[in-house]
Design a protein around this motif. Structure first.
Motif, short mmCIF file in Angstrom:
data_model
loop_
_atom_site.label_atom_id
_atom_site.label_comp_id
_atom_site.label_asym_id
_atom_site.label_seq_id
_atom_site.Cartn_x
_atom_site.Cartn_y
_atom_site.Cartn_z
N ALA A 122 0.83 -1.20 0.00
CA ALA A 122 0.00 0.00 0.00
C ALA A 122 0.86 1.26 0.00
N THR B 49 2.68 1.55 -3.42
CA THR B 49 1.72 1.88 -4.48
C THR B 49 1.32 3.33 -4.43
N LEU B 50 1.07 3.86 -3.24
CA LEU B 50 0.72 5.28 -3.10
C LEU B 50 1.88 6.18 -3.52
N MET C 293 2.15 6.40 -7.34
CA MET C 293 1.01 6.92 -8.11
C MET C 293 1.36 8.12 -8.99
N THR D 219 -5.64 4.15 -9.73
CA THR D 219 -6.40 4.50 -8.53
C THR D 219 -6.95 3.26 -7.86
N ALA E 260 -4.22 1.39 -5.89
CA ALA E 260 -3.92 2.01 -4.59
C ALA E 260 -5.03 1.74 -3.58
#
Length: 704
Positions: free
Chosen positions: A149, A152-153, A156, A185, A188
């Motif tokens: 997480a 991934t953020l 972005m 999106t 995420a």
């Protein structure tokens, strides 16, 4: 109307719109109402089946987003399992003294058949399952979810920029870009939800241990006190039922935890997990060969189970040989296909056509290349404001110049310095500079009351002295008289200045046609008589470019067209047509230079020199040439005098306007165009009747 409403309600029910409320009611009923043993068997069986289905779907999903609803299913399954624990606990404590299948056949089967009716073994097995679920599977999956997480953020913005870059380059369509942004999106959101969902499974494991202890202690008290059972009988009855209940809940919990671990450890691939394991784990014949040799050696040691080790060694050796043979066969087929493709390509090479126009990449009319440190300035997701500033520059310039300024194509260029940018026009560099995106630029407007600490530079747009300062010095710099702007404003201002000075190069045939089309809506007869009856679009373009080159806007295009329609009868010379247009729109020109002030401060040329220039122009015209002849020394003195007078006007806050005779004006405008100071050249005919002239300087005399 009633039938339509009824139909919509029935369709909504059939599509599952009431599924969530009904599920919540079922969970609430299991917690509050007594559930018969038969219904408990059905619900426990459904729970096990649901866990198996979820695990298999996770195994066969090609990528995590193919099962994006998994965190929600995990929550619902956990809530249902806990509700079943509450319902089964009630049944065990109420009817556990009867023993056997008092709590249903499923709990009895897990309590007697699975663990052999020994509650001590059952407790050990239950604790092992809880440890595996809590310490190994759930903890590892939770850690992977947290890291995934976070990464991934963090990734972005880069993924969004990659999508925008592919879209700007024309590699993907708008719909494909929208779908890829949505995937980024959703990815995420999925890993963020999985990070939270893993906490549900950990809590479920802890709840399983507490429920086991509470049920055993509660059962012993109820059996011995209320039903007069002996300690041994009560311990046997309630322990077996409680352990059976715990195993019925923990096995689906372990399956769901495994499914969660599989989902967060999956990689995006076009193959399912089984195919990936076979291709990657057993894809190397060398690994199987070495494993076969080691197993054979271990099987030859005295005392070892020879059959098991030697059998596995033989299987591994056969697998290594089969894979090697298959790989050689694949290589042979690939080589044959390559040779066939080369022969076909050779045959078609002579028939193929040469390069076509699709292979020629057009240059950008206006380009902006940035170094990698400036990329966040053009990324809206990272708070970059440069795109909006450039859009504002284009809008303001289009309104001032009178035609639509082309869009600016922005791309990154790794060949530039990290903080540098470069502006191109038709592929040719017209401006470049290096900036500091994390600092502000304090510009010295001419008079300041102190010094600042920072990197001393020249303002890219106007060449003024400036200093790159830390953002914390902004207010201090403003109090000292500096003009402080951020890095995005520096680039936008530089772009505005470059586009203004090259406005005549931005106007082409298409833009002229657009101007004519707009004018035709209000004055169709004027356009019909002018183009192409009297004047070609190419000649009109040349006149308009001459006006833009001398900083004359095209906003009053109707007056320009009317002046051309009248003057084109007398001459087709673009210079003469430009002069006629300037006289027609003189009020606009003077207002652009000096505003509404009734007095025009002008610089004039010494009468003797002006007569000399007029004679030179007339001789050139008689000889069929265009131009005027000045001695080098005289030209140098004239240019120095003009620069000095223009600087004085600039210090007084007034425009530098040179007033000359009409025949001399085009050549003098060209003479001063490339000087250090911006000087506007007017002819006597271009001064409106309602304006007064104030001579502020005369240049070109014997002592000028």
């Amino acid at each position: 109307m009633d039938r339509a409403v009824l139909f919509n309600n029935v369709r909504g029910l059939s599509q599952g719109n009431l599924g969530v409320p009904l599920l919540l009611l079922v969970i609430l009923a299991m917690v509050t109402l007594p559930v018969p043993a038969f219904l408990l068997d059905v619900l426990f069986t459904f729970n096990i089946a649901l866990s198996i289905v979820v695990l298999l779907v996770g195994v066969y999903a090609l990528r995590p987003l193919d099962f994006a609803v998994f965190p929600t299913i995990l929550l619902v399954a956990t809530l249902m399992r806990l509700a079943l624990n509450v319902a089964s606990t009630r049944v065990v404590l109420l009817y556990g003294h009867e023993g056997g299948d008092a709590a249903g056949k499923v709990i009895e089967a897990f309590g007697s058949v699975v663990i052999g009716g020994n509650y001590v073994v059952g407790i050990v097995v239950f604790l092992i399952l809880v440890i595996i679920n809590f310490v190994v599977v759930t903890k590892g999956a939770g850690r992977i979810s947290e890291v995934s997480a976070r990464f991934t953020l963090d990734a972005m913005p880069g993924k969004q920029m990659a999508v925008d870059a592919d879209l700007n380059a024309g590699l993907i369509t708008q719909e494909e870009a929208k779908a890829r942004r949505q995937d980024v999106t959703q990815e995420a959101d999925f890993y963020g939800a999985m990070d939270g969902a893993s906490k549900f499974v950990r809590g479920d494991a802890v709840a399983g241990i507490l429920i086991l202890v509470i049920n055993i202690l509660g059962g012993l008290m109820i059996g011995m006190i209320q039903h007069d059972l002996s300690f041994e009988v009560a311990a046997e009855y309630y322990s077996l039922l409680t352990i059976g209940d715990g195993l019925v809940a923990q096995i689906p919990s372990l399956l769901l935890s495994t499914a969660a671990a599989i989902m967060v450890t999956r990689q995006n691939s076009s193959q399912d997990m089984g195919r990936q394991i076979v291709d990657q784990l057993f894809g190397s014949s060398k690994a199987l060969t070495v494993a076969a040799v080691i197993l054979a050696i271990m099987g030859s040691v005295p005392g070892m189970p020879h059959v098991a080790f030697l059998s596995l060694a033989a299987m591994a050796g056969f697998g290594a040989w089969w894979m090697h043979a298959k790989r050689e066969e694949v290589k042979a087929e690939a080589e044959l296909q390559r040779q066939t493709a080369e022969s076909v390509e050779t045959e078609q090479e002579s028939e193929q056509k040469d390069l076509d126009w699709a292979d020629v990449m057009p240059v950008d009319m206006i380009g902006l290349e940035v170094g990698y440190r400036l990329i966040p300035m053009v990324d809206k997701l990272q708070g970059g404001q440069l795109l909006s500033r450039i859009k504002g520059v284009r809008k303001k310039l289009s309104q001032d110049l009178g035609f639509l300024v082309p869009s600016v194509h922005i791309r990154d260029n790794l060949d530039l310095m990290p903080g540098a940018y470069r502006m191109t026009l038709m592929g040719v560099v017209v401006g470049e500079a290096e900036i500091y995106p994390d600092r502000d630029l304090a510009i010295n407007p001419g008079q300041v009351f102190g010094a600042l600490k920072g990197v001393e530079v020249k303002d890219p747009a106007f060449g003024l002295d400036a200093i790159w300062i830390e953002p914390g010095q902004r207010e201090h710099a403003q109090t000292l008289g500096y003009t402080v702007v951020d890095a995005s404003t520096v680039v936008a201002t530089h772009l505005n200045q470059v586009l203004q000075s090259h406005a005549h190069e931005l106007l082409g045939h298409e833009e002229v046609q657009q101007l004519l089309d707009m004018l035709a809506k209000s004055s169709p007869k004027l356009v019909e008589e002018l183009v192409p009856a009297k004047l070609s679009i190419s000649s009109l373009l040349k006149v308009l470019q001459n006006l833009l080159m001398e900083q004359v806007p095209l906003k009053d295009f109707r007056s320009i067209a009317e002046a051309l329609s009248e003057a084109v009868v007398r001459t087709q010379d673009p210079v003469a047509l430009t002069a006629a247009v300037r006289v027609a729109i003189s009020r606009l020109i003077v207002q652009t230079l000096n505003g509404p002030d009734p007095e025009i401060p002008v610089i004039t040329i010494d009468p003797q020199l002006e007569q000399l220039l007029l004679g030179s122009v007339q001789q050139s015209q008689q000889a069929g040439e265009s131009g005027m002849v000045l001695e080098p020394g005289m030209a140098e003195r004239l240019q120095g005098s003009l620069i000095e007078a223009a600087q004085k006007q600039e210090m007084m806050g007034q425009p530098a306007i040179l007033l000359v005779a009409a025949p001399v004006r085009p050549l003098m405008a060209k003479f001063v165009r490339y000087g250090e100071q911006l000087i506007h050249v007017l002819s006597y005919q271009e001064v409106p009747e309602n304006k007064r002239i104030t001579i502020v300087a005369t240049v070109g005399g014997q002592h000028g």
